[in-house]
Motif scaffolding. Sequence first.
Motif, PDB file in Angstrom:
ATOM      1  N   PRO A  91       0.802  -1.421   0.061  1.00 47.68           N
ATOM      2  CA  PRO A  91      -0.057   0.029   0.018  1.00 47.68           C
ATOM      3  C   PRO A  91       0.875   1.247  -0.007  1.00 47.68           C
ATOM      4  O   PRO A  91       1.833   1.300   0.635  1.00 47.68           O
ATOM      5  N   LEU A  92       0.381   2.284  -0.564  1.00 47.97           N
ATOM      6  CA  LEU A  92       1.134   3.542  -0.688  1.00 47.97           C
ATOM      7  C   LEU A  92       0.374   4.803  -0.124  1.00 47.97           C
ATOM      8  O   LEU A  92       1.062   5.615   0.483  1.00 47.97           O
ATOM      9  N   ASP A  93      -1.028   4.647   0.152  1.00 46.27           N
ATOM     10  CA  ASP A  93      -1.435   5.795   1.011  1.00 46.27           C
ATOM     11  C   ASP A  93      -1.961   5.324   2.340  1.00 46.27           C
ATOM     12  O   ASP A  93      -2.027   4.203   2.704  1.00 46.27           O
ATOM     13  N   SER A  94      -2.453   6.203   3.084  1.00 42.09           N
ATOM     14  CA  SER A  94      -3.100   6.107   4.423  1.00 42.09           C
ATOM     15  C   SER A  94      -3.993   5.178   4.327  1.00 42.09           C
ATOM     16  O   SER A  94      -4.003   4.192   5.410  1.00 42.09           O
ATOM     17  N   TYR A  95      -4.804   5.261   3.568  1.00 45.24           N
ATOM     18  CA  TYR A  95      -6.067   4.455   3.487  1.00 45.24           C
ATOM     19  C   TYR A  95      -5.623   2.900   3.379  1.00 45.24           C
ATOM     20  O   TYR A  95      -6.123   1.932   3.882  1.00 45.24           O
ATOM     21  N   GLY A  96      -4.691   2.735   2.081  1.00 49.37           N
ATOM     22  CA  GLY A  96      -4.257   1.535   2.066  1.00 49.37           C
ATOM     23  C   GLY A  96      -3.569   0.738   3.228  1.00 49.37           C
ATOM     24  O   GLY A  96      -3.762  -0.357   3.279  1.00 49.37           O
ATOM     25  N   ILE A  97      -2.739   1.665   3.535  1.00 50.45           N
ATOM     26  CA  ILE A  97      -1.830   1.276   4.777  1.00 50.45           C
ATOM     27  C   ILE A  97      -2.825   0.596   5.971  1.00 50.45           C
ATOM     28  O   ILE A  97      -2.631  -0.346   6.551  1.00 50.45           O
ATOM     29  N   SER A  98      -3.851   1.469   6.185  1.00 50.82           N
ATOM     30  CA  SER A  98      -4.700   0.946   7.349  1.00 50.82           C
ATOM     31  C   SER A  98      -5.455  -0.170   6.838  1.00 50.82           C
ATOM     32  O   SER A  98      -5.671  -1.170   7.752  1.00 50.82           O
ATOM     33  N   LYS A  99      -5.910  -0.359   5.826  1.00 51.68           N
ATOM     34  CA  LYS A  99      -6.646  -1.787   5.331  1.00 51.68           C
ATOM     35  C   LYS A  99      -5.807  -2.772   5.485  1.00 51.68           C
ATOM     36  O   LYS A  99      -6.031  -3.926   5.967  1.00 51.68           O
ATOM     37  N   SER A 100      -4.459  -2.733   4.929  1.00 56.66           N
ATOM     38  CA  SER A 100      -3.445  -3.679   5.163  1.00 56.66           C
ATOM     39  C   SER A 100      -3.132  -4.206   6.618  1.00 56.66           C
ATOM     40  O   SER A 100      -3.088  -5.480   6.993  1.00 56.66           O
ATOM     41  N   GLU A 101      -3.140  -3.051   7.442  1.00 60.92           N
ATOM     42  CA  GLU A 101      -2.903  -3.444   8.876  1.00 60.92           C
ATOM     43  C   GLU A 101      -3.875  -4.181   9.365  1.00 60.92           C
ATOM     44  O   GLU A 101      -3.744  -5.162  10.265  1.00 60.92           O
ATOM     45  N   ALA A 102      -5.095  -3.531   9.185  1.00 60.54           N
ATOM     46  CA  ALA A 102      -6.389  -4.413   9.678  1.00 60.54           C
ATOM     47  C   ALA A 102      -6.282  -5.975   9.234  1.00 60.54           C
ATOM     48  O   ALA A 102      -6.811  -6.906   9.921  1.00 60.54           O
ATOM     49  N   GLU A 103      -5.974  -6.034   7.838  1.00 60.11           N
ATOM     50  CA  GLU A 103      -6.045  -7.654   7.310  1.00 60.11           C
ATOM     51  C   GLU A 103      -4.979  -8.314   8.250  1.00 60.11           C
ATOM     52  O   GLU A 103      -5.458  -9.478   8.631  1.00 60.11           O
ATOM     53  N   GLN A 104      -3.869  -7.859   8.568  1.00 62.68           N
ATOM     54  CA  GLN A 104      -2.842  -8.780   9.114  1.00 62.68           C
ATOM     55  C   GLN A 104      -3.244  -8.911  10.531  1.00 62.68           C
ATOM     56  O   GLN A 104      -2.951  -9.959  10.923  1.00 62.68           O
ATOM     57  N   GLU A 105      -3.825  -7.825  11.106  1.00 64.82           N
ATOM     58  CA  GLU A 105      -4.248  -8.263  12.630  1.00 64.82           C
ATOM     59  C   GLU A 105      -5.448  -9.192  12.748  1.00 64.82           C
ATOM     60  O   GLU A 105      -5.342 -10.068  13.471  1.00 64.82           O
ATOM     61  N   LEU A 106      -6.300  -9.171  11.569  1.00 65.86           N
ATOM     62  CA  LEU A 106      -7.441 -10.372  11.599  1.00 65.86           C
ATOM     63  C   LEU A 106      -6.820 -11.603  11.215  1.00 65.86           C
ATOM     64  O   LEU A 106      -7.305 -12.383  11.921  1.00 65.86           O
ATOM     65  N   LEU A 107      -5.909 -11.683  10.388  1.00 64.12           N
ATOM     66  CA  LEU A 107      -5.318 -12.862  10.206  1.00 64.12           C
ATOM     67  C   LEU A 107      -4.604 -13.723  11.251  1.00 64.12           C
ATOM     68  O   LEU A 107      -4.702 -14.991  11.745  1.00 64.12           O
ATOM     69  N   GLN A 108      -4.038 -12.820  11.997  1.00 64.16           N
ATOM     70  CA  GLN A 108      -3.298 -13.020  13.224  1.00 64.16           C
ATOM     71  C   GLN A 108      -4.283 -13.547  14.346  1.00 64.16           C
ATOM     72  O   GLN A 108      -4.140 -14.579  15.208  1.00 64.16           O
ATOM     73  N   LEU A 109      -5.378 -12.749  14.528  1.00 65.71           N
ATOM     74  CA  LEU A 109      -6.467 -13.222  15.342  1.00 65.71           C
ATOM     75  C   LEU A 109      -7.181 -14.319  15.030  1.00 65.71           C
ATOM     76  O   LEU A 109      -7.430 -15.451  15.716  1.00 65.71           O
ATOM     77  N   ALA A 110      -7.249 -14.897  13.851  1.00 62.96           N
ATOM     78  CA  ALA A 110      -7.469 -16.063  13.179  1.00 62.96           C
ATOM     79  C   ALA A 110      -6.982 -17.151  13.689  1.00 62.96           C
ATOM     80  O   ALA A 110      -7.493 -18.250  14.052  1.00 62.96           O
ATOM     81  N   ILE A 111      -5.699 -16.939  13.710  1.00 62.61           N
ATOM     82  CA  ILE A 111      -4.542 -18.121  13.968  1.00 62.61           C
ATOM     83  C   ILE A 111      -4.935 -18.312  15.841  1.00 62.61           C
ATOM     84  O   ILE A 111      -4.779 -19.443  16.008  1.00 62.61           O
ATOM     85  N   GLU A 112      -4.778 -17.238  16.417  1.00 63.85           N
ATOM     86  CA  GLU A 112      -4.766 -17.277  17.698  1.00 63.85           C
ATOM     87  C   GLU A 112      -6.144 -17.809  18.383  1.00 63.85           C
ATOM     88  O   GLU A 112      -6.241 -18.315  19.450  1.00 63.85           O
ATOM     89  N   THR A 113      -7.369 -17.584  17.688  1.00 63.86           N
ATOM     90  CA  THR A 113      -8.659 -17.829  18.336  1.00 63.86           C
ATOM     91  C   THR A 113      -9.719 -18.760  17.296  1.00 63.86           C
ATOM     92  O   THR A 113     -10.483 -19.368  17.970  1.00 63.86           O
ATOM     93  N   GLY A 114      -9.133 -19.103  16.186  1.00 62.84           N
ATOM     94  CA  GLY A 114      -9.881 -20.183  15.437  1.00 62.84           C
ATOM     95  C   GLY A 114     -11.251 -19.309  14.670  1.00 62.84           C
ATOM     96  O   GLY A 114     -11.983 -19.747  14.050  1.00 62.84           O
ATOM     97  N   LEU A 115     -11.225 -17.916  14.930  1.00 63.38           N
ATOM     98  CA  LEU A 115     -12.220 -17.286  13.983  1.00 63.38           C
ATOM     99  C   LEU A 115     -11.858 -17.292  12.717  1.00 63.38           C
ATOM    100  O   LEU A 115     -10.645 -17.371  12.185  1.00 63.38           O
ATOM    101  N   GLU A 116     -12.829 -17.820  11.649  1.00 64.11           N
ATOM    102  CA  GLU A 116     -12.773 -17.774  10.459  1.00 64.11           C
ATOM    103  C   GLU A 116     -12.741 -16.284   9.521  1.00 64.11           C
ATOM    104  O   GLU A 116     -13.739 -15.791   9.704  1.00 64.11           O
ATOM    105  N   VAL A 117     -11.691 -15.898   9.021  1.00 64.64           N
ATOM    106  CA  VAL A 117     -11.571 -14.652   8.508  1.00 64.64           C
ATOM    107  C   VAL A 117     -11.619 -14.669   7.055  1.00 64.64           C
ATOM    108  O   VAL A 117     -10.805 -15.371   6.263  1.00 64.64           O
ATOM    109  N   VAL A 118     -12.368 -13.851   6.373  1.00 62.76           N
ATOM    110  CA  VAL A 118     -12.244 -13.872   4.852  1.00 62.76           C
ATOM    111  C   VAL A 118     -12.102 -12.290   4.649  1.00 62.76           C
ATOM    112  O   VAL A 118     -13.053 -11.417   5.023  1.00 62.76           O
TER     113      VAL A 118
END
Length: 312
Positions: free
Chosen positions: A130-157
Amino acid sequence: MLLITGSNGFVGRAVCDRLRSENCTFRASVRKGTGNVIAVGDIDGNTPWSVALAGIDVVVHTAARVHIMNDASLDPLADFRKVNVAGTLNLARQAVAAGVRRFVFISSIKVNGEATKPGKTFHADDIAAPLDSYGISKSEAEQELLQLAIETGLEVVIIRPPLVYGPGVKANFAAMMKWLCKGVPLPLGAIQNKRSLVALDNLVDLIWVCVHHPAAANQIFLAGDGEDLSTTELLERMAKALGVASRLIPVPMWMLQTGAALLGKSDMAQRLCGSLQVDISKAAKLLGWQPPVSVDKALLKTACEFLSDKHL
């Protein structure tokens, strides 16, 4: 039962309409509202979601601080992170606590980047750039969600759409239709780029599939119409849908780009002349999904709503 956040937004409203057509039980949330929706207030790291999440099996999170042209914020990245990162993770963590099984997150193609080189496409499993602030925030949210999926078993799409158009579309797409209807000659008749778009109906259909398909769990998908258009082609086909002549002057791309740079409008030139193509084959392979609506049919539906009465 499903929870749809941002249910009064462009995408969220269409998702709710689709769920009604499927006779699916769902709950809608908005920031402020009355009636048959739940008002949750401003979305950030402290938003209370317990009432909205009670009895929910799947969350479709469309609410976000969206990309804003000429953003006047003193710290855009901090403002995007407050809603799109902290707000999303707060919701997801409370969803886990409430027993939610799946979390469908509407992200953005800006996580992949701003442009593709000729003959190249973005893929769902590319390294984020990502190159702009919006894209960066979405990318960071994705990574946090995928990590939460690993930790909790929540299915993230995760679904990353490019520009979404359809009935009620605003901003640059609506402006394009206004200029075409006015018959104003546009110097955009010789642009040879390729851009992927996604019709609102196609995006909603992919979301619907991702709500229930077992293979969607913990995957990232790119959305698109399956047909890429140059800016010139888009204008010509939009004009046809509107029933007007496309008055396009074939000004060379290099001249447009040079003139835009001199006027300090290089970003606009990039959007008009640059390419951005996405590969949607992952959704086809894993989910058996194909865009159900053709580009021309989607443009005609968009045009019909635009011409209805209130836009001209």
